[in-house]
Design a protein around this motif. Structure first.
Motif, PDB file in Angstrom:
ATOM      1  N   LEU A 127       1.261  -7.628  -7.229  1.00 54.89           N
ATOM      2  CA  LEU A 127       2.160  -8.520  -6.510  1.00 54.89           C
ATOM      3  C   LEU A 127       1.936  -9.962  -6.981  1.00 54.89           C
ATOM      4  O   LEU A 127       0.804 -10.429  -7.097  1.00 54.89           O
ATOM      5  N   ILE A 200      -2.828  -1.850   2.368  1.00 53.32           N
ATOM      6  CA  ILE A 200      -2.457  -1.963   0.954  1.00 53.32           C
ATOM      7  C   ILE A 200      -2.546  -3.438   0.583  1.00 53.32           C
ATOM      8  O   ILE A 200      -2.031  -4.299   1.301  1.00 53.32           O
ATOM      9  N   TYR A 204      -1.335  -1.848  -7.224  1.00 57.03           N
ATOM     10  CA  TYR A 204      -0.985  -0.422  -7.218  1.00 57.03           C
ATOM     11  C   TYR A 204      -1.042   0.091  -8.653  1.00 57.03           C
ATOM     12  O   TYR A 204      -0.746  -0.641  -9.595  1.00 57.03           O
ATOM     13  N   GLN A 226      11.357  -0.344   1.084  1.00 52.46           N
ATOM     14  CA  GLN A 226       9.907  -0.528   1.089  1.00 52.46           C
ATOM     15  C   GLN A 226       9.234   0.350   0.028  1.00 52.46           C
ATOM     16  O   GLN A 226       9.459   1.563  -0.020  1.00 52.46           O
ATOM     17  N   ARG A 249      -8.646 -10.438  -1.484  1.00 48.68           N
ATOM     18  CA  ARG A 249      -7.247 -10.754  -1.779  1.00 48.68           C
ATOM     19  C   ARG A 249      -6.855 -12.062  -1.091  1.00 48.68           C
ATOM     20  O   ARG A 249      -7.239 -12.304   0.053  1.00 48.68           O
TER      21      ARG A 249
HETATM   22  C1  G1P Z   1       3.825  -6.057   0.971  1.00 53.76           C
HETATM   23  C2  G1P Z   1       3.801  -4.544   1.167  1.00 53.76           C
HETATM   24  C3  G1P Z   1       2.692  -4.138   2.132  1.00 53.76           C
HETATM   25  C4  G1P Z   1       1.357  -4.701   1.643  1.00 53.76           C
HETATM   26  C5  G1P Z   1       1.461  -6.239   1.453  1.00 53.76           C
HETATM   27  C6  G1P Z   1       0.188  -6.846   0.866  1.00 53.76           C
HETATM   28  O1  G1P Z   1       4.191  -6.670   2.182  1.00 53.76           O
HETATM   29  O2  G1P Z   1       5.065  -4.130   1.657  1.00 53.76           O
HETATM   30  O3  G1P Z   1       2.622  -2.746   2.223  1.00 53.76           O
HETATM   31  O4  G1P Z   1       0.334  -4.388   2.556  1.00 53.76           O
HETATM   32  O5  G1P Z   1       2.552  -6.545   0.552  1.00 53.76           O
HETATM   33  O6  G1P Z   1      -0.085  -6.345  -0.406  1.00 53.76           O
HETATM   34  P1  G1P Z   1       4.727  -8.181   2.264  1.00 53.76           P
HETATM   35  O7  G1P Z   1       3.498  -9.048   2.233  1.00 53.76           O
HETATM   36  O8  G1P Z   1       5.596  -8.407   1.066  1.00 53.76           O
HETATM   37  O9  G1P Z   1       5.455  -8.295   3.561  1.00 53.76           O
END
Ligand code: G1P
Length: 271
Positions: A127, A200, A204, A226, A249
């Motif tokens: 991410l 999470i 990944y 999702q 993180r």
């Molecule tokens: C996303 C994912 C979620 C994860 C999070 C942090 O959520 O949908 O499952 O736990 O990132 O990695 P968001 O932060 O975009 O709402």
């Protein structure tokens, strides 16, 4: 191995700064966050990185472009010029695509599917607003996947019960101290129905079959497509493991998380 970085979000939690500075371009020392994440992917063994971004954020791509003007400016500063050359070398391994509508993380990841067509090895997904201090999880996740016949692996962190509703939460059985075989995943559950406190956490390694599942994924939490929901469907067909990684993180997508990131990286990123 190929990597994919979703980096298309508008960053509304970081307004007004994010009006003109994409959150992924916020500096951590002399490097923007996106560069640190690309470097994590390459260090873990990715040969190529697909970045899914927004047409409104052209600075991400420009950062990795070959730029003769900057080389000329740095002619008398060879060590800085070498940094620019390093950046351009990285840039050659990046392919770009766009998410033009904000329909959720799963939708963003799906936009990279065309550039990863034909992939049979698991794809590393990082991410674009999550940095990890301490040991980078991606390389360890690649090793765990290899040890389990190329299975998918999601990076995990333990969160307090009152925060489970902000994350994808997993259930599973530990196979060793840090690795568990998943039995379920739920996106942003309320604390009373959360299957655990293992969330999470931004990294990944996914079987490419997830792209076909994303293409047919119906909207879930918040009316968005999702990624967690498609991994849950993947679990019905294939093994998925979780890795409770030792690093921390940091969410650079909001001012408090960004300041925490700077503190965590202050010794390694200073120059
Ligand atoms: C996303 C994912 C979620 C994860 C999070 C942090 O959520 O949908 O499952 O736990 O990132 O990695 P968001 O932060 O975009 O709402």
């Amino acid at each position: 191995m190929k990597a994919l970085i979703p980096a298309a979000g508008y960053g509304t939690r970081f307004l007004p700064a994010s009006k003109t500075i994409p959150k992924e371009m916020l500096p951590v020392g002399a490097k923007p966050a996106i560069q640190l994440i690309v470097e994590e992917a390459l260090a873990a063994g990715a040969e190529e990185v697909v970045i899914v971004t927004s047409p409104d954020k052209p600075s991400l791509r420009r950062h990795f472009d070959v730029d003769a003007v900057w080389h000329a400016r740095c002619a008398k500063k060879p060590e800085v010029d070498a940094e620019l050359t390093h950046l351009e070398e990285i840039g050659k391994r990046i392919r770009w695509t766009f998410q033009t509508e904000q329909k959720g993380l799963g939708h963003a990841v799906l936009q990279g599917a065309d550039l990863l067509r034909g992939e049979t090895d698991p794809v590393l997904v990082l991410l674009g607003d999550a940095l990890v201090s301490g040991e980078a999880p991606s390389a360890a996740m690649a090793a765990i996947s290899r040890a389990h016949g190329g299975a998918s692996v999601v990076g995990l962190e333990e969160v307090p019960l009152e925060k489970v509703s902000r994350y994808g939460i997993v259930a599973g059985d530990f196979v060793d101290e840090r690795v568990l075989k998943l039995t379920d995943l739920v996106e942003k559950p309320q604390p009373d129905v959360a299957p655990s406190r293992l969330a999470i956490a931004g990294r990944y390694l996914l079987d490419p079959a997830v792209f076909d599942l994303l293409a047919t994924q119906t909207p879930g939490h918040g009316g968005e497509i999702q990624l967690t929901d498609s991994i849950r469907r993947l679990l019905a067909e294939k093994s998925v493991y979780g890795y409770r990684y030792p690093g921390r993180r940091h969410d650079i997508g909001n001012p408090a998380g960004y300041l925490e990131t700077l503190l965590a990286f202050s010794s390694s990123a200073a120059r």
